[in-house]
Design an enzyme around this catalytic site. Structure first.
Site, PDB file in Angstrom:
ATOM      1  N   GLY B 114       0.808  -1.218   0.000  1.00  7.90           N
ATOM      2  CA  GLY B 114       0.000   0.000   0.000  1.00  7.90           C
ATOM      3  C   GLY B 114       0.836   1.261   0.000  1.00  7.90           C
ATOM      4  O   GLY B 114       0.334   2.350   0.259  1.00  7.90           O
ATOM      5  N   GLY B 116       2.378   2.406  -2.614  1.00 13.08           N
ATOM      6  CA  GLY B 116       2.409   2.994  -3.949  1.00 13.08           C
ATOM      7  C   GLY B 116       3.620   2.574  -4.769  1.00 13.08           C
ATOM      8  O   GLY B 116       4.053   3.302  -5.668  1.00 13.08           O
ATOM      9  N   SER B 118       3.922   0.270  -7.034  1.00 14.05           N
ATOM     10  CA  SER B 118       3.637   0.058  -8.460  1.00 14.05           C
ATOM     11  C   SER B 118       3.510   1.391  -9.189  1.00 14.05           C
ATOM     12  O   SER B 118       3.971   1.526 -10.329  1.00 14.05           O
ATOM     13  CB  SER B 118       2.375  -0.794  -8.646  1.00 14.05           C
ATOM     14  OG  SER B 118       1.222  -0.077  -8.249  1.00 14.05           O
ATOM     15  N   ASP B 161      -1.994   7.647  -6.531  1.00 20.53           N
ATOM     16  CA  ASP B 161      -0.635   7.140  -6.349  1.00 20.53           C
ATOM     17  C   ASP B 161       0.323   7.674  -7.405  1.00 20.53           C
ATOM     18  O   ASP B 161       1.455   8.056  -7.105  1.00 20.53           O
ATOM     19  CB  ASP B 161      -0.637   5.606  -6.390  1.00 20.53           C
ATOM     20  CG  ASP B 161      -1.310   5.003  -5.174  1.00 20.53           C
ATOM     21  OD1 ASP B 161      -1.942   5.754  -4.406  1.00 20.53           O
ATOM     22  OD2 ASP B 161      -1.204   3.780  -4.999  1.00 20.53           O
TER      23      ASP B 161
END
Lengths: 333, 333
Positions: B114, B116, B118, B161
């Site tokens: 979680g 971010g 990616s 993100d």
């Protein structure tokens, strides 16, 4: 003069704790765990109190006028005993009599766990003392005197605990102290629950002050939380009346999160609350002031699983049915 | 053609997760944990990706047209690699070129926590690929392409993100998807924090659906919770700008309780959140979608205590400073 046994139930707050202090509704229910006060009139003015099972091996305290003799002192039990003594005092004054009594107290609940043990003790003592001397008080009188006992022992008290110990069942309460209304809720469905308890690290007073401090620093947000707790409580009233346990469980979960947002939960209570859900409870929440204390889990069909799981972490677990009857007096001879 | 290294930061959501899906504001910040993508142009059309430190010993994946060769497959890393491949694809299309590249990825963050990762990988890859071929994209272009990468890989994605990975700092976001506005917040104070992570048992999608289900069953109450999260976020914006960390911490605690009321916390996250507070954090909350994942704790002057305590229970702990800079490209030769 007869020997009598008066009995009154403990309670849990189902919805609305803390918000009730700010004028929002709360729902409380009695549980099928009770205190029993046996009263035998004496020919002198001595008040003799024996307390058993108040989470201790038992103590004996004797009051002679202003002197106190404690045969065994076990902290919390002693504090429970002060409710008995005050209840006798207030009831005798109310009735305009001054007669001694032997009181024996037994409790099926721990003291100080937020289950309203002190209110049940006060209410049962008032009823027992009056009946043992041939007087019969109405429920309204018992409730009123019980509240007075709590106020005098604690300084401040909500009438919530003594009301539910007196009337039993399910009560919706609106307003605190001087403008206090109660409404009996008709609940037809049986509600099997598990209560789990961890030692409290903070008193009710400390928790109420903690919320007050947060309220003063973040008025809009905290007011919003109270308002939401009020809405949850209103929806819970409908779910209770309809016997919709799934919705009731969801509302308990929401109420718990809102209490956490007020800063009154802690790591141990949250662990218990979430363990109960993992074990199959329909819903779970802290009950009462928080800062340790008790949680309740709605567990139809999952009592074993939920109680066993909570038992891994809690100091005490007990099963309870909600809504059992209020104060009752049996005359023994 | 030059060899370049592009780097982009990870992120945490400070306030407003879940409510942001329903139109309320959120505040996100970049953290000083980054991904590094090294890009070396090739003379053919082959895209060769080596991934290191994506919480695994490293994998090598080679794409030749539609064929994929995985030298070592380690689950989550492979999923990160699909962002790299898609980022190359989308950037090449956008630039109207079709040239191969060698990409090496290193990450200072775990994948799937979680944080971010990616999005940071996507954004850094876009910047690296373009620069390695002599193009310079604006931040708006990188952010837009990054969002497209996330949407194509995931099906649905918030632009949150990829925006924060591109711009860095603190962003206030209002609205989702098509009507999405972002505002840069000027924050002057340094904010030392600890992030702790436990394995997720539920995906973001599952958690969003869980909230949607609760919303549909209890519209008024859940709407009320979203509205309150929005208010907390607005107050947090003021506290951030004023550098008032005490208030910020209190608002984090409130936001966490409100997320718990939405049903997105669990026993492990709650434990971490409350352990952090006991260890001296000014405030703590889950961050992101919940159902496991990460928590953040505001810990000025208490980094050791808080990190050590969280380390007892979390799979991963890391210290982070908030608000570090966005995507950056260094041309190596």
């Amino acid at each position: 003069m007869p020997k009598v046994v008066a009995t009154a139930p403990g309670k849990v707050t189902l919805f609305g704790e803390h918000a009730v202090v700010y004028g929002y509704p709360a729902i409380v229910t009695s549980i099928d765990r009770r205190v029993y006060v046996t009263a035998t009139p004496r020919n002198d003015n001595i008040i003799n109190i024996s307390a058993y099972d108040l989470k201790t091996p038992g103590i004996i305290v004797t009051y002679k006028g202003s002197e106190v003799f404690v045969t065994t002192d076990y902290g919390k039990s002693l504090s429970a005993v002060s409710y008995l003594n005050k209840a006798v005092d207030i009831t005798a004054n109310y009735l305009g009599i001054k007669r001694g009594i032997d009181l024996k107290v037994k409790s099926e609940m721990p003291v100080g766990a937020g289950l309203g043990t002190s209110a049940a003790v006060s209410v049962a003592t008032i009823a027992a003392y009056a009946s043992a001397h041939g007087y019969s008080l109405s429920k309204d009188e018992i409730s009123e005197l019980g509240w007075r006992v709590e106020k005098e022992v604690q300084g401040l008290a909500s009438p919530m605990d003594t009301s539910i110990a007196t009337y039993g069942g399910f009560l919706k309460l609106v307003g605190e102290r001087n403008e206090f209304h109660k409404e009996k809720l008709e609940v037809k469905v049986e509600i099997p629950a598990v209560i789990a308890y961890v030692e409290r690290s903070k008193s009710t007073k400390e928790m109420v002050l903690k919320v007050k401090d947060l309220f003063e620093r973040h008025k809009d947000v905290v007011n919003g939380i109270f308002r939401l707790i009020g809405e949850v409580t209103e929806e819970a009233e409908e779910a209770l009346k309809a016997g919709d346990l799934r919705t009731l469980g969801e509302l308990m979960n929401i109420n718990h999160g809102l209490l956490d947002a007020l800063g009154v939960s802690d790591a141990r209570l949250n662990e218990l609350v979430h363990l109960a859900r993992v074990a199959g409870a329909l819903g779970s929440k802290l009950t009462g002031a928080g800062g340790g204390g008790a949680i309740i889990a709605l567990a139809p069909g999952k009592l074993n699983e939920v109680e066993t799981t909570l038992g891994l972490r809690a100091s005490i677990t007990l099963r309870a049915k909600f809504g059992s009857e209020g104060v009752k007096v049996n005359i023994m001879d």
